[in-house]
Scaffold this motif. Structure first.
Motif, PDB file in Angstrom:
ATOM      1  N   GLY A 125      21.525  36.822 -12.034  1.00  0.00           N
ATOM      2  CA  GLY A 125      22.813  36.522 -11.644  1.00  0.00           C
ATOM      3  C   GLY A 125      23.173  35.352 -11.989  1.00  0.00           C
ATOM      4  N   LYS A 126      24.496  35.000 -11.660  1.00  0.00           N
ATOM      5  CA  LYS A 126      24.976  33.569 -12.031  1.00  0.00           C
ATOM      6  C   LYS A 126      24.656  32.726 -10.876  1.00  0.00           C
ATOM      7  CE  LYS A 126      29.132  32.453 -14.394  1.00  0.00           C
ATOM      8  NZ  LYS A 126      30.495  32.528 -14.435  1.00  0.00           N
ATOM      9  N   LYS A 127      24.586  33.114  -9.608  1.00  0.00           N
ATOM     10  CA  LYS A 127      23.977  32.449  -8.330  1.00  0.00           C
ATOM     11  C   LYS A 127      23.065  33.371  -7.485  1.00  0.00           C
ATOM     12  CE  LYS A 127      26.759  29.748  -6.249  1.00  0.00           C
ATOM     13  NZ  LYS A 127      27.980  29.141  -5.576  1.00  0.00           N
ATOM     14  N   ILE A 128      21.900  32.655  -7.400  1.00  0.00           N
ATOM     15  CA  ILE A 128      20.963  33.587  -6.745  1.00  0.00           C
ATOM     16  C   ILE A 128      20.351  32.699  -5.456  1.00  0.00           C
ATOM     17  CG2 ILE A 128      18.684  34.603  -6.530  1.00  0.00           C
ATOM     18  CD1 ILE A 128      18.909  34.982  -9.649  1.00  0.00           C
ATOM     19  N   LEU A 129      20.387  33.206  -4.203  1.00  0.00           N
ATOM     20  CA  LEU A 129      20.102  32.883  -2.903  1.00  0.00           C
ATOM     21  C   LEU A 129      18.741  33.103  -2.669  1.00  0.00           C
ATOM     22  CD1 LEU A 129      21.094  31.144  -0.445  1.00  0.00           C
ATOM     23  CD2 LEU A 129      21.853  33.324   0.490  1.00  0.00           C
ATOM     24  N   CYS A 130      18.036  32.151  -2.166  1.00  0.00           N
ATOM     25  CA  CYS A 130      16.623  32.493  -2.031  1.00  0.00           C
ATOM     26  C   CYS A 130      16.082  31.766  -0.620  1.00  0.00           C
ATOM     27  CB  CYS A 130      15.458  31.639  -2.943  1.00  0.00           C
ATOM     28  SG  CYS A 130      15.911  32.297  -4.527  1.00  0.00           S
ATOM     29  N   GLU A 131      15.483  32.690   0.112  1.00  0.00           N
ATOM     30  CA  GLU A 131      14.868  32.504   1.391  1.00  0.00           C
ATOM     31  C   GLU A 131      13.417  32.311   1.300  1.00  0.00           C
ATOM     32  OE1 GLU A 131      16.476  34.686   4.703  1.00  0.00           O
ATOM     33  OE2 GLU A 131      18.379  34.636   4.097  1.00  0.00           O
ATOM     34  N   PHE A 132      12.695  31.188   1.480  1.00  0.00           N
ATOM     35  CA  PHE A 132      11.167  31.141   1.508  1.00  0.00           C
ATOM     36  C   PHE A 132      10.543  30.135   2.342  1.00  0.00           C
ATOM     37  CE2 PHE A 132      13.430  28.644  -1.706  1.00  0.00           C
ATOM     38  CZ  PHE A 132      12.912  27.491  -1.703  1.00  0.00           C
ATOM     39  N   GLU A 133       9.202  30.187   2.630  1.00  0.00           N
ATOM     40  CA  GLU A 133       8.613  29.202   3.512  1.00  0.00           C
ATOM     41  C   GLU A 133       8.328  27.789   3.034  1.00  0.00           C
ATOM     42  OE1 GLU A 133       5.244  31.262   5.046  1.00  0.00           O
ATOM     43  OE2 GLU A 133       6.411  32.416   6.371  1.00  0.00           O
ATOM     44  N   ARG A 134       7.925  27.978   1.632  1.00  0.00           N
ATOM     45  CA  ARG A 134       7.557  26.734   0.887  1.00  0.00           C
ATOM     46  C   ARG A 134       7.501  26.953  -0.639  1.00  0.00           C
ATOM     47  NH1 ARG A 134       3.270  28.789   3.089  1.00  0.00           N
ATOM     48  NH2 ARG A 134       1.797  29.989   1.921  1.00  0.00           N
ATOM     49  N   PHE A 135       7.869  25.847  -1.526  1.00  0.00           N
ATOM     50  CA  PHE A 135       8.157  26.107  -2.855  1.00  0.00           C
ATOM     51  C   PHE A 135       7.303  25.061  -3.773  1.00  0.00           C
ATOM     52  CE2 PHE A 135      11.206  22.999  -1.994  1.00  0.00           C
ATOM     53  CZ  PHE A 135      11.363  22.212  -2.901  1.00  0.00           C
ATOM     54  N   HIS A 136       6.769  25.266  -5.024  1.00  0.00           N
ATOM     55  CA  HIS A 136       6.354  24.461  -5.856  1.00  0.00           C
ATOM     56  C   HIS A 136       7.266  24.139  -7.106  1.00  0.00           C
ATOM     57  CE1 HIS A 136       2.725  25.406  -3.873  1.00  0.00           C
ATOM     58  NE2 HIS A 136       2.991  26.451  -3.747  1.00  0.00           N
ATOM     59  N   GLY A 137       7.329  22.704  -7.539  1.00  0.00           N
ATOM     60  CA  GLY A 137       8.194  22.435  -8.635  1.00  0.00           C
ATOM     61  C   GLY A 137       9.345  21.300  -8.013  1.00  0.00           C
ATOM     62  N   PRO A 138      10.250  21.224  -8.715  1.00  0.00           N
ATOM     63  CA  PRO A 138      10.732  22.143  -9.934  1.00  0.00           C
ATOM     64  C   PRO A 138      10.041  21.600 -11.078  1.00  0.00           C
ATOM     65  CG  PRO A 138      12.170  20.364  -9.440  1.00  0.00           C
ATOM     66  CD  PRO A 138      11.242  20.282  -8.365  1.00  0.00           C
ATOM     67  N   HIS A 139      10.039  22.446 -12.306  1.00  0.00           N
ATOM     68  CA  HIS A 139       9.237  22.309 -13.592  1.00  0.00           C
ATOM     69  C   HIS A 139      10.435  22.632 -14.507  1.00  0.00           C
ATOM     70  CE1 HIS A 139       5.393  22.119 -11.458  1.00  0.00           C
ATOM     71  NE2 HIS A 139       5.755  23.393 -10.984  1.00  0.00           N
ATOM     72  N   ARG A 140      10.575  21.736 -15.512  1.00  0.00           N
ATOM     73  CA  ARG A 140      11.319  21.851 -16.771  1.00  0.00           C
ATOM     74  C   ARG A 140      11.018  23.057 -17.430  1.00  0.00           C
ATOM     75  NH1 ARG A 140      13.996  16.997 -19.552  1.00  0.00           N
ATOM     76  NH2 ARG A 140      14.653  16.848 -17.579  1.00  0.00           N
ATOM     77  N   VAL A 141      11.950  23.740 -17.916  1.00  0.00           N
ATOM     78  CA  VAL A 141      11.690  25.058 -18.646  1.00  0.00           C
ATOM     79  C   VAL A 141      12.553  24.973 -19.922  1.00  0.00           C
ATOM     80  CG1 VAL A 141      11.991  27.483 -19.022  1.00  0.00           C
ATOM     81  CG2 VAL A 141      11.308  26.478 -16.953  1.00  0.00           C
ATOM     82  N   SER A 142      12.195  24.845 -21.194  1.00  0.00           N
ATOM     83  CA  SER A 142      12.832  24.820 -22.256  1.00  0.00           C
ATOM     84  C   SER A 142      13.737  25.900 -22.667  1.00  0.00           C
ATOM     85  CB  SER A 142      12.051  24.623 -23.551  1.00  0.00           C
ATOM     86  OG  SER A 142      12.662  24.180 -24.843  1.00  0.00           O
ATOM     87  N   THR A 143      15.025  25.930 -22.879  1.00  0.00           N
ATOM     88  CA  THR A 143      15.902  26.891 -23.292  1.00  0.00           C
ATOM     89  C   THR A 143      16.193  26.785 -24.841  1.00  0.00           C
ATOM     90  OG1 THR A 143      17.796  25.738 -22.647  1.00  0.00           O
ATOM     91  CG2 THR A 143      16.679  27.198 -21.132  1.00  0.00           C
ATOM     92  N   ARG A 144      16.858  27.790 -25.244  1.00  0.00           N
ATOM     93  CA  ARG A 144      17.531  27.576 -26.581  1.00  0.00           C
ATOM     94  C   ARG A 144      18.416  26.845 -26.830  1.00  0.00           C
ATOM     95  NH1 ARG A 144      16.519  33.692 -26.319  1.00  0.00           N
ATOM     96  NH2 ARG A 144      14.556  33.997 -27.342  1.00  0.00           N
ATOM     97  N   GLY A 145      19.390  26.143 -25.892  1.00  0.00           N
ATOM     98  CA  GLY A 145      20.540  25.401 -26.048  1.00  0.00           C
ATOM     99  C   GLY A 145      20.064  23.967 -25.956  1.00  0.00           C
ATOM    100  N   ARG A 146      21.050  23.364 -25.563  1.00  0.00           N
ATOM    101  CA  ARG A 146      20.795  21.813 -25.729  1.00  0.00           C
ATOM    102  C   ARG A 146      20.341  21.441 -24.409  1.00  0.00           C
ATOM    103  NH1 ARG A 146      26.101  18.615 -27.567  1.00  0.00           N
ATOM    104  NH2 ARG A 146      24.748  16.760 -26.709  1.00  0.00           N
TER     105      ARG A 146
END
Length: 59
Positions: free
Chosen positions: A13-34
């Motif tokens: 989706g264009k915007k995704i809402l998440c509910e969670f207890e803990r997270f790891h990251g953020p990590h950079r992910v390479s995409t095809r664009g700039r």
């Protein structure tokens, strides 16, 4: 509303809402664009995500 439970199930989706207890990251992910994207890993019992804004070209 469909709820997915199996390994490898995904939502998109264009915007995704998440509910969670803990997270790891953020990590950079390479995409095809700039610009690069970021990825986090959300954990919970259960972690939950819903689409808050759908993609424009999808019905």
């Amino acid at each position: 509303m469909t709820i997915l439970h199996k390994l490898g199930d995904a939502v998109e989706g264009k915007k995704i809402l998440c509910e969670f207890e803990r997270f790891h990251g953020p990590h950079r992910v390479s995409t095809r664009g700039r610009h690069n994207a970021q990825r986090i890993k959300a954990e919970g019992n259960p972690a939950f995500a819903i689409i808050d804004k759908q993609l424009d070209w999808v019905d």
